[in-house]
Design an enzyme around this catalytic site. Structure first.
Site, PDB file in Angstrom:
ATOM      1  N   GLU A   1     -11.416   7.557   3.119  1.00 47.99           N
ATOM      2  CA  GLU A   1     -11.118   7.428   1.683  1.00 47.99           C
ATOM      3  C   GLU A   1     -12.376   7.120   0.872  1.00 47.99           C
ATOM      4  O   GLU A   1     -12.392   6.227   0.007  1.00 47.99           O
ATOM      5  CB  GLU A   1     -10.029   6.378   1.471  1.00 47.99           C
ATOM      6  CG  GLU A   1      -8.705   6.776   2.111  1.00 47.99           C
ATOM      7  CD  GLU A   1      -7.537   5.853   1.789  1.00 47.99           C
ATOM      8  OE1 GLU A   1      -6.380   6.338   1.842  1.00 47.99           O
ATOM      9  OE2 GLU A   1      -7.787   4.659   1.504  1.00 47.99           O
TER      10      GLU A   1
ATOM     11  N   ASP B   1       0.733   6.239   7.124  1.00 48.12           N
ATOM     12  CA  ASP B   1       0.243   5.138   6.300  1.00 48.12           C
ATOM     13  C   ASP B   1       1.347   4.153   5.936  1.00 48.12           C
ATOM     14  O   ASP B   1       1.834   4.162   4.802  1.00 48.12           O
ATOM     15  CB  ASP B   1      -0.394   5.706   5.011  1.00 48.12           C
ATOM     16  CG  ASP B   1      -1.184   4.641   4.274  1.00 48.12           C
ATOM     17  OD1 ASP B   1      -1.469   4.832   3.092  1.00 48.12           O
ATOM     18  OD2 ASP B   1      -1.505   3.611   4.891  1.00 48.12           O
TER      19      ASP B   1
ATOM     20  N   GLU C   1       3.494  -2.150   0.049  1.00 48.15           N
ATOM     21  CA  GLU C   1       2.991  -0.995  -0.703  1.00 48.15           C
ATOM     22  C   GLU C   1       4.020   0.126  -0.791  1.00 48.15           C
ATOM     23  O   GLU C   1       4.188   0.758  -1.844  1.00 48.15           O
ATOM     24  CB  GLU C   1       1.714  -0.463  -0.059  1.00 48.15           C
ATOM     25  CG  GLU C   1       1.152   0.791  -0.723  1.00 48.15           C
ATOM     26  CD  GLU C   1      -0.135   1.305  -0.099  1.00 48.15           C
ATOM     27  OE1 GLU C   1      -0.597   2.373  -0.495  1.00 48.15           O
ATOM     28  OE2 GLU C   1      -0.675   0.620   0.828  1.00 48.15           O
TER      29      GLU C   1
END
Ligand code: GCW
Length: 691
Positions: A308, A380, A408
């Protein structure tokens, strides 16, 4: 500096039942606690605080065995105290794993004595919290024979907190608790956080975000611009780090740092960060030596590299082993480790196959000081994912499992979503590594330098976690790292009992709400069957992932006019072949593939019939409706606790359940509409989305 008030969480130490108090008082009012290490100071302070709360009387702390009483508590290392060395097998105590402890009820020179001993100072801290937990949960202590050792050597919380700006990436409970501007001044809150972590056996904390620098491809987003963790290796910040470390050290917790792989350039002014460059190797060695001069018990580095937009060895065409080993070598002669994340992916067709492709072929090439930290699943932290194939593929490497405490993808600090049942499923998963039964917890348990890391969840909020019920995830993480054989029910009930008191009705209801929350979370966020990753991403780099937006991720769900799901079998991306047999066989065939992962491995017609005859599309509709309906039910159950739970927390959680119920319906209706528009197949039960 004005300190905000905050919740005691499960360390409330509410007064125990009148019936139980006399027995506890007889055994715990007099305590002989050894002197010496800072940890013993924490032990005495916790005994005073805990017993004063639980028994309504502070313990009398002695510096020698109290002779005039018929029962007392003795806490110390095996040989330090006669009540211990003369009553237990000291070798057994010394041979306990680091952090392990014994608590036994014994007879010593005609007196009853509850001895608590351990091979390390942190073991005495963990033992003390264990004893207080027994009292807080009303357990008998009259004939104790407790022997506890952590199943996982390293049990670390990874904070994604951005220093100085105090924003928290994927944090949903306010600002970061860590105030780097104010350090080396320490806040009371650091001590209370350390108490919470130590009370569940956590022995490591990384206070800063793995995104230590602004990604190579610039972005306008403030939160991205907040990423300044690379600066923490600078000497002036290492002194601040030592101040923080001194607080956690009292509770046997070591401090680590997330570091930027380009630090030799950004901090050292070198031309390169190439791991095979002698100047770079020397720079890291000198930096690590400098750290240990300032923080003598430093835990080590956590590294997000080539991921990332963060720099890494790929920038120099070096493998991840070459990249990690320059740091591993720098720790030679020091008692620290490098936690090297395997969360590496790029714009490849199937993200799921990449970590294995990047790491499995370099198994056994990592320095002994390096642990490869693997996210539980290949995507993820989705509400449910298959288990990463790397757990069965790297027998020659120290491995760590990375879990996410912060929500998240499970409701972001608002929705009640217990991750404990999810983590149990992950740790119990049989990887069939080396062709025999080897669960993830076994794979982790067998190797030195292994462990479990959890992405942090706390913030400056009064509730610490955005929703009081989500404190259970921090509690559960610690308990499972310590003992993965504990059941979700045992852990959740323990937490509810300490957090909401002894009213059985309340404990039962809160426990059931949490245990039922995970499946509901899967159902309304995905429709189940292995679908995932259908959240709103948009342009905002970080303020996202809360709302539904399946149209943004066709490559993750594979919805077409004909069918849905992603072919990850031999006729597709081949991800299934990364598992060890018989798992590949199991996943490769839709008939044998577990239903809860079916569409993760297969692209199937909407009308494909499942084992009970229901079609794929109808099951998706049913699950989505069931998920939203369960949230309504969980909310009702919580509302019924009005008057049995204090007004402050009841009102807090109720407000979040109100939003949770609304948002679950939003997900339900958005996904139902999307699947209907794609498939053209109506819901057999005639439930038309309300939007
Ligand atoms: O979960 C994703 C998040 C990023 C995070 C990244 C990672 C810290 O969306 O916010 O970055 O993964 O795990 O590195």
């Amino acid at each position: 500096m004005f300190e905000t008030t905050y919740d005691d969480c499960w360390l409330r130490y509410d007064r125990v039942d009148d019936a139980l108090r006399p027995g506890y008082r007889r055994r715990l009012t007099h305590a002989y606690v050894s002197e010496g290490a800072p940890e013993l100071g924490a032990v005495r302070a916790e005994l005073r605080r805990g017993l004063e709360g639980l028994l309504g009387r502070e313990p009398h702390l002695w510096q020698h065995p109290p002779r005039s009483v018929d029962s007392f508590l003795a806490i110390g290392h095996p040989e330090e105290m006669r009540p211990i060395s003369e009553t237990i097998d000291v070798d057994e105590a010394w041979n306990l794993a680091d952090g392990g402890f014994l608590i036994r009820t014994v007879e010593w020179e005609g007196q009853e004595c509850t001895v608590l001993t351990a091979s390390s100072d942190r073991g005495l801290v963990y033992g003390t919290f264990h004893l207080l937990r027994l009292v807080a949960t009303g357990e008998p202590i009259d004939d104790l024979d407790v022997r506890e050792e952590p199943a996982n050597e390293n049990r670390i919380v990874n904070h994604w907190d951005n220093p100085f700006r105090r924003s928290v990436e994927r944090g949903y409970a306010g600002q970061s608790i860590f105030d780097w501007e104010r350090l080396p001044d320490v806040r009371e809150r650091y001590f209370d956080y350390a108490r919470l972590l130590a009370s569940v056996g956590i022995d490591g904390v990384v206070p800063n975000n793995v995104n230590t620098g602004i990604p190579s491809r610039p972005t306008e987003n403030d939160a991205v611009a907040d990423r300044a963790g690379w600066q923490l290796l600078a000497r002036e910040n290492l002194e601040k780090l030592e101040a923080l470390a001194s607080v956690f050290r009292r509770y046997g917790i070591r401090i680590y740092l997330s570091v930027n792989y380009a630090a030799p350039i950004r901090l050292g002014g070198l031309e390169t960060a190439d791991p095979l460059d002698p100047g770079v190797r020397q720079w890291w060695k000198d930096k690590v030596d400098e750290i240990y001069e300032i923080v003598p018990d430093f835990g080590g580095f956590l590294v997000k590299a080539d991921s990332e937009g963060q720099p890494g060895p790929y920038d120099y065409d070096r493998s991840h082993a070459e990249g990690a080993n320059v740091l591993g070598e720098a720790f030679e002669g020091h008692d620290g480790r490098v936690w090297w994340r395997a969360f590496v992916y790029s714009e490849h067709d199937d993200r799921a196959v990449q970590a294995y492709e990047a790491f499995s072929h370099i198994d056994g090439e990592f320095h002994d000081n390096v642990t490869v930290q693997i996210k539980n699943g290949p995507i993820d932290f989705q509400p449910r994912e298959p288990i990463s194939t790397l757990f069965g593929a790297m027998p020659e490497t120290s491995l760590g499992c990375e879990l996410q405490l912060t929500g998240e993808y499970t409701g972001q600090g608002v929705h009640t979503a217990s991750h404990v049942p999810m983590w149990k499923e992950i740790l119990e998963f049989d990887t069939h590594g080396d062709g025999e039964e080897r669960t993830v917890k076994d794979v982790l348990a067998d190797v030195e330098g292994q462990g479990i890391a959890g992405v942090g969840v706390v913030g400056e909020d009064e509730s610490w976690t955005g929703n009081h019920l989500l404190q259970s995830n921090l509690y559960g993480f610690g308990r499972l790292c310590w003992d993965p054989d504990l059941s979700s029910e045992e852990i959740t009930r323990e937490w509810a009992r300490q957090t909401f008191g002894g009213d059985e009705q309340v404990v039962e209801t809160v426990t059931d709400i949490l245990l039922d929350s995970w499946h509901a979370c899967i159902d309304y966020h995905t429709g189940g069957l292995g679908l995932m990753h259908m959240m709103y991403n948009g342009e905002e780099a970080l303020e996202n992932h809360y709302d539904p937006a399946p149209w943004e991720w066709p490559e993750y769900h594979g919805a077409t006019a004909e069918g849905i799901g992603v072919d990850r079998t031999s006729s597709g991306s081949g991800y299934a072949a990364q598992y060890r047999d018989p798992l590949t066989e199991l996943y490769d065939d839709p008939e044998s593939c577990p239903e809860e992962l079916l569409l993760f491995f297969h692209h199937l017609p909407w009308e494909y019939e499942l084992t009970d005859g229901t079609t794929v599309i109808q099951r998706l509709y049913d699950n989505l409706h069931a998920g939203a309906a369960t949230v309504d039910d969980l909310r009702e159950r919580w509302l019924d606790l009005e008057g049995s739970v204090d007004e402050r927390r009841h009102r807090h959680v109720t407000a979040r359940f109100d939003e949770h119920a609304l948002q679950a319906k939003r997900w339900r209706d958005t996904l139902c509409t999307y699947f209907y528009e794609k498939s053209g197949v109506p819901d057999e039960r005639g439930r038309v989305p309300t939007e």
